[in-house]
Motif scaffolding. Structure first.
Motif, short mmCIF file in Angstrom:
data_model
loop_
_atom_site.label_atom_id
_atom_site.label_comp_id
_atom_site.label_asym_id
_atom_site.label_seq_id
_atom_site.Cartn_x
_atom_site.Cartn_y
_atom_site.Cartn_z
N SER A 106 0.81 -1.22 0.00
CA SER A 106 0.00 0.00 0.00
C SER A 106 0.85 1.28 0.00
O SER A 106 0.38 2.35 -0.38
CB SER A 106 -0.96 0.00 1.19
OG SER A 106 -0.22 0.10 2.39
N ALA A 107 2.11 1.18 0.36
CA ALA A 107 3.01 2.34 0.38
C ALA A 107 3.55 2.66 -1.02
O ALA A 107 4.17 3.70 -1.21
CB ALA A 107 4.16 2.09 1.34
N TYR A 108 3.30 1.79 -1.97
CA TYR A 108 3.87 1.94 -3.31
C TYR A 108 2.80 2.05 -4.39
O TYR A 108 2.95 1.51 -5.48
CB TYR A 108 4.82 0.77 -3.61
CG TYR A 108 5.89 0.61 -2.55
CD1 TYR A 108 6.97 1.46 -2.50
CD2 TYR A 108 5.78 -0.39 -1.59
CE1 TYR A 108 7.95 1.31 -1.53
CE2 TYR A 108 6.75 -0.54 -0.61
CZ TYR A 108 7.83 0.31 -0.59
OH TYR A 108 8.80 0.17 0.38
N VAL A 109 1.72 2.74 -4.12
CA VAL A 109 0.64 2.84 -5.11
C VAL A 109 1.01 3.78 -6.25
O VAL A 109 0.56 3.59 -7.38
CB VAL A 109 -0.71 3.27 -4.47
CG1 VAL A 109 -1.25 2.17 -3.59
CG2 VAL A 109 -0.58 4.57 -3.71
N LYS A 110 1.80 4.80 -5.99
CA LYS A 110 2.24 5.70 -7.05
C LYS A 110 3.37 5.03 -7.83
O LYS A 110 4.23 4.37 -7.26
CB LYS A 110 2.74 7.03 -6.48
CG LYS A 110 1.64 7.90 -5.95
CD LYS A 110 2.20 9.26 -5.58
CE LYS A 110 1.07 10.17 -5.17
NZ LYS A 110 1.55 11.53 -4.97
N PRO A 111 3.37 5.23 -9.16
CA PRO A 111 4.46 4.65 -9.96
C PRO A 111 5.81 5.20 -9.52
O PRO A 111 5.91 6.33 -9.04
CB PRO A 111 4.14 5.11 -11.38
CG PRO A 111 2.70 5.50 -11.36
CD PRO A 111 2.39 5.95 -9.96
N CYS A 112 6.81 4.42 -9.70
CA CYS A 112 8.18 4.81 -9.38
C CYS A 112 8.59 6.00 -10.24
O CYS A 112 8.52 5.95 -11.47
CB CYS A 112 9.11 3.62 -9.62
SG CYS A 112 10.85 4.00 -9.38
N GLY A 113 9.00 7.09 -9.60
CA GLY A 113 9.41 8.29 -10.32
C GLY A 113 10.64 8.07 -11.19
O GLY A 113 10.78 8.68 -12.25
N ILE A 114 11.51 7.20 -10.76
CA ILE A 114 12.70 6.89 -11.56
C ILE A 114 12.29 6.17 -12.83
O ILE A 114 12.75 6.52 -13.92
CB ILE A 114 13.70 6.05 -10.72
CG1 ILE A 114 14.23 6.89 -9.57
CG2 ILE A 114 14.83 5.51 -11.60
CD1 ILE A 114 15.00 6.11 -8.53
N ASN A 115 11.41 5.20 -12.71
CA ASN A 115 10.92 4.48 -13.88
C ASN A 115 10.23 5.44 -14.85
O ASN A 115 10.46 5.39 -16.06
CB ASN A 115 9.98 3.35 -13.48
CG ASN A 115 9.58 2.49 -14.65
OD1 ASN A 115 10.39 2.16 -15.51
ND2 ASN A 115 8.32 2.11 -14.70
#
Length: 174
Positions: A106-115
């Motif tokens: 649940s802490a990673y719902v936003k896409p990875c900014g690096i990706n």
């Protein structure tokens, strides 16, 4: 971003084949010789270009390779994708979700900014390659390269091209 040596070889071979007359061909061995490459190494990349319909492989003793379509309709992106594949150069492994500091999903719902940044760069890179036509690369070489290099390349192509008796269209009509 690092591309394999095969991309360079593939682009140089396609550019060389843009200089053969009409439906003539050039052997893979001749192109390997021209660029100081192992014929078996180059054959792998020529086969990739043939599979991608950038080159046409003509069988027989006078066979070899030729462009499958006009150089104006071949881009550097076509060649790069044929050799390197369609996958993006950067593949996010979501390493932010590993190790001792990882949290629940649940802490990673936003896409990875690096990706996201890397994929934007990939799109820009591919767009630039899609604009670069093989015909323009050849024309720039003919105009801007040292005249000795142009002359040597033209002599090599003239000496190693293999004239074909019938063009592929005539064979299909039979």
């Amino acid at each position: 971003m690092k591309l394999g040596e095969g991309v360079e070889a593939a682009i140089h071979c396609a550019a060389m084949l843009a200089g053969v007359d009409g439906n003539s061909t050039m052997s893979g061995a001749a192109m390997a010789e021209a660029f100081g490459l192992s014929p078996s190494y180059l054959l792998k990349h020529l086969n990739q270009l043939t599979t991608a319909r950038i080159l046409e492989s003509v069988p027989g003793p006078a066979g070899g390779y030729r462009l499958a379509r006009p150089a104006e309709r071949i881009t550097l992106l076509n060649i790069v994708l044929a050799v390197e594949g369609r996958e993006p150069a950067f593949r996010c492994g979501e390493i932010r979700q590993r190790g001792p500091v990882k949290l629940d999903a649940s802490a990673y719902v936003k896409p990875c900014g690096i990706n996201a940044a890397m994929l934007r760069a990939e799109r820009a890179y591919r767009a630039a390659l899609a604009e670069a036509k093989l015909s323009d690369i050849v024309a720039d070489f003919m105009k801007d390269a040292d005249p000795r290099t142009v002359a040597a390349s033209c002599v090599f192509v003239e000496r190693h091209q293999r004239l074909q008796k019938f063009n592929s269209q005539a064979k299909r009509e039979r």
